[in-house]
Design an enzyme around this catalytic site. Structure first.
Site, short mmCIF file in Angstrom:
data_model
loop_
_atom_site.label_atom_id
_atom_site.label_comp_id
_atom_site.label_asym_id
_atom_site.label_seq_id
_atom_site.Cartn_x
_atom_site.Cartn_y
_atom_site.Cartn_z
N ARG A 181 -72.75 58.07 -39.68
CA ARG A 181 -71.89 56.88 -39.55
C ARG A 181 -71.00 57.03 -38.31
NH1 ARG A 181 -68.88 55.24 -44.94
NH2 ARG A 181 -68.55 53.35 -43.71
N CYS A 240 -61.34 57.41 -42.31
CA CYS A 240 -62.67 57.45 -42.92
C CYS A 240 -63.20 56.03 -42.94
CB CYS A 240 -62.59 58.04 -44.33
SG CYS A 240 -61.49 57.13 -45.44
#
Length: 285
Positions: A181, A240
């Site tokens: 990611r 995050c």
């Protein structure tokens, strides 16, 4: 930034057992949660640690999803009311646990620390560690005495988008998501893949061992030193996807004696604005 000698923010199942039978047992919060999954209250009702109170991450540890991200911070006063209903008082120790991953428990830990509670820890390994150690589970819900906790936000570091961008240039901004990611190879949830320019990839999953327990403090310190967070390093921030797994990385840093700020909106907030720059690939950019 120097390491400190503060008590560890995580404790073992054996240590929790001892504290629960001692003269000053902690308040227990059950924060089991599954990203995109069903509410975990039925799992709590099927078996929880003795005396634990269930807290819903999506409804009680986050505000409504929207411009602030997928899990924006809850209103502090509403959060305080939830904690008081759960029996949390200013001078009462609190232990938080989840199903074992630790992310949801870390979110509750971070919120309590940010709002000024000084005596909150996370059960290392969560429910799995408790049952593996022979700890009992109960199905009945034990009434708790209402607490008196009043939130006072700002006790630990919080970043907004501008602060995160600045820290990526002047200090150390860690990206706690999976490496793919960060690199922008996949993005299953948010509008675009990639990372905040200047951020360093540091998946929070690498802070625990195959047993699901946090690495020892020395091992965590060594890991973060390799990433640039050591005794002589710059200020540290973490983000995050939506401020949940990032709280787990802040917890790991705290266990290593390294204070860090959390960008609570995280990538879900950053990537929602197409004007914000996005870097891809394995380098900070």
């Amino acid at each position: 930034m120097t390491a400190n000698a503060s008590p560890s923010p995580v404790l073992s199942a054996a240590a929790l057992k001892a504290e629960l039978s001692g003269p000053r047992p902690p308040v227990l919060l059950d924060v089991r949660w599954q990203l995109g999954g069903p509410n975990q209250r039925p799992a709590y009702e099927a078996g929880h640690l003795p005396g634990a109170v269930y807290v819903d991450l999506d409804a009680e540890l986050a505000g409504p999803a929207g411009e602030g991200g997928r899990h924006p911070l809850p209103d502090p006063e509403e959060f305080g009311a939830v904690m008081r209903r759960a029996g949390v008082s200013a001078d009462t120790p609190v232990v938080v646990y989840d199903g074992g991953q630790g992310w949801a428990a870390a979110r509750a830990w971070w919120l309590l620390r940010w709002t000024g509670h000084a005596q909150v820890r996370v059960l290392d390994g969560g429910l799995a560690a408790w049952t593996d150690g022979g700890g009992p589970l109960l199905t009945e819900v034990t009434p708790v005495e209402r607490g008196d906790f009043k939130p006072n936000p700002g006790a630990i570091g919080l970043l907004d988008a501008d602060g995160a961008a600045a820290l990526a240039r002047t200090g150390l901004l860690l990206d706690a998501r999976a490496g793919e990611r960060y690199r922008g190879e996949v993005e299953p949830i948010d509008p675009v893949g990639g990372h905040i320019p200047g951020a360093v990839s540091a998946p929070t999953t690498e802070n625990v061992g195959p047993d699901g327990l946090f690495l020892a403090a020395d091992a965590l310190r060594a890991r973060f030193a390799e990433l640039g967070a050591d005794a002589a390093g710059a200020q540290v921030g973490v983000y995050c996807g939506s401020g949940v797994s990032g709280a787990h990385e802040v917890l790991a840093l705290a266990a290593a004696g390294i204070p860090a700020a959390l960008y609570a909106g995280s990538w879900s907030h950053w990537s929602a604005d197409p004007a914000r720059p996005v870097a891809v690939g394995s380098l900070p950019g």
